[in-house]
Design a protein around this motif. Structure first.
Motif: not given
Length: 412
Positions: A134-135, A255
């Motif tokens: 994820s970021e 994710p």
């Protein structure tokens, strides 16, 4: 210990038959053993960086690695120098596939354990978070990983599942409120005892799909125990990991890791990386054997003047360049986005088979001194066995190729 590889000079091109100056032996031609001028395929900026890094690795890392290897101790003091030369961020700095591969080759030429750390770090840890994270995960971990101030471990293999881990993976992940509960065990996990976190692949009990989680060191129920008494990759701290009701927040689930196919994509690239390692260990075997043959005297003559010794040197170098030029072609496919698992498997199986042969020739050439790590060849001899086995055994990679060219599976 034998002299490290000299920095590139005019002697990297074929020398004419001119006598050495009085009292000083002539430097051998092709001092860096690049007979096929592979390095010249790089653009100027990458070629300059390659040469600077190669010279550093030979002058500083190669001699320092022997003591760490003998003690089975992690060489933490060498990480800042590797990071300073960008070896912690090869996966994210925009380097070409060829440059990245040649860097893996040169680290292996200096020390195979450290090349394993650099390769796993880039291909399977930094690369995995960059591609599947994820970021927020990227913001938290990528900056430290790119400086070697943070280390991760890629935790896929299990005590009872190596070659069949895709089908047999037993570590489980069960959703529990706003998090997950992980249970299971992992084995042969590189950097497992020193990493800040492990990227643990586990099977979701709800949908039976394999997912990945960031498990931070020190999490309750998570333990790592060093695997000792290895015959190779002795600097790399492989570990047994145990997960007993380890709670992981949903924010630590990657994710992009939704099923085993995402792991397989990473394994495709990491198998290719081992091919570069195999080329590097063979160039190291040649460096060591040639230096020994030029320094050692028997029957009143340099070993290098004997026909059988020259034949062995030529065979080692031939194997090395067969491996290296194969990997150059693989880098072309990788750069163009055409690399598939059968190609990586063929490259890994072929280059590690040749590496095993090359280091055996080198050990034989050194005679009794070939069994002492003080002369380096014994160190390569043990490390080559690991290359032959990890990232898919020789047999498994051969079957991947066989299935691709026949359309028939022979795995079971």
């Amino acid at each position: 210990m034998l002299n490290a590889l000299a920095p590139e000079t005019a002697s990297d091109t074929p020398a004419t038959e001119t006598p050495a100056s009085e009292g000083a032996p002539a430097a051998p031609p092709f001092a860096d053993a690049d007979l096929f001028r592979v390095v010249e395929l790089l653009p100027d900026d990458e070629r300059r960086r390659y040469r600077e890094t190669r010279d550093y690795l030979q002058a500083e890392v190669r001699p320092a690695s022997i003591g760490y290897w003998n003690r089975e101790e992690f060489a933490a003091e060498l990480l800042p120098g590797l990071a300073e030369r960008g070896l912690a961020r090869l996966q994210t700095d925009g380097s070409s596939a060829l440059f990245k591969g040649l860097m893996y080759t040169e680290v292996a030429r200096a020390d195979v354990s450290l090349s394993a750390l650099v390769g796993i770090h880039n291909e399977l840890v930094l690369g995995m978070i960059d591609a599947l994270g994820s970021e927020e995960q990227k913001r938290r971990w990528v900056p430290g990983l790119e400086r070697f101030t943070a280390l991760g471990a890629f935790a896929l293999t299990e005590p009872e599942h190596g070659s069949d881990v895709a089908r047999g993976l037993e570590t489980t992940a069960r959703r529990d409120g706003d998090g997950w509960i992980l249970n299971g065990a992992k084995r042969w996990i590189g950097s497992g005892t020193i990493a800040d976190f492990a990227l643990v692949w586990a099977r979701d009990t709800a949908d039976q799909q394999v997912k990945a989680f960031i498990v931070e060191a020190g999490s309750p129920g998570f333990t790592a125990a060093k695997i000792s008494n290895k015959i190779g990759l002795r600097i790399m701290q492989n570990a047994d990991l145990t997960l007993t009701d380890v709670r992981v927040p949903e924010a630590n689930r990657l994710p992009g890791a939704t099923d085993f196919s995402r792991a397989n994509e990473l394994l495709r690239d990491s198998r290719a990386w081992v091919g570069w390692q195999a080329a590097g260990i063979q160039l190291a075997a040649f460096d060591i054997a040639r230096a020994y043959a030029l320094e050692r005297r028997q029957f009143g003559r340099e070993l290098a003047t004997f026909q059988l010794v020259q034949q062995q040197l030529a065979e080692i170098l031939g194997n090395a360049h067969a491996s290296l030029t194969l990997m150059v072609e693989l880098a072309r496919l990788q750069q163009d986005g055409f690399l598939e698992m059968p190609q990586s498997a063929l490259a890994k199986a072929t280059t590690t088979r040749l590496a095993r042969s090359s280091v055996a020739l080198g050990r034989s050439l050194l005679g009794g001194n070939g069994i002492s790590s003080d002369f380096e060849m014994a160190k390569l001899f043990g490390d080559a066995e690991v290359l032959y086995t990890y990232e898919g055994t020789y047999e498994i990679n051969s079957l991947i190729v066989g299935r691709a060219v026949t359309g028939r599976s022979a795995f079971v």
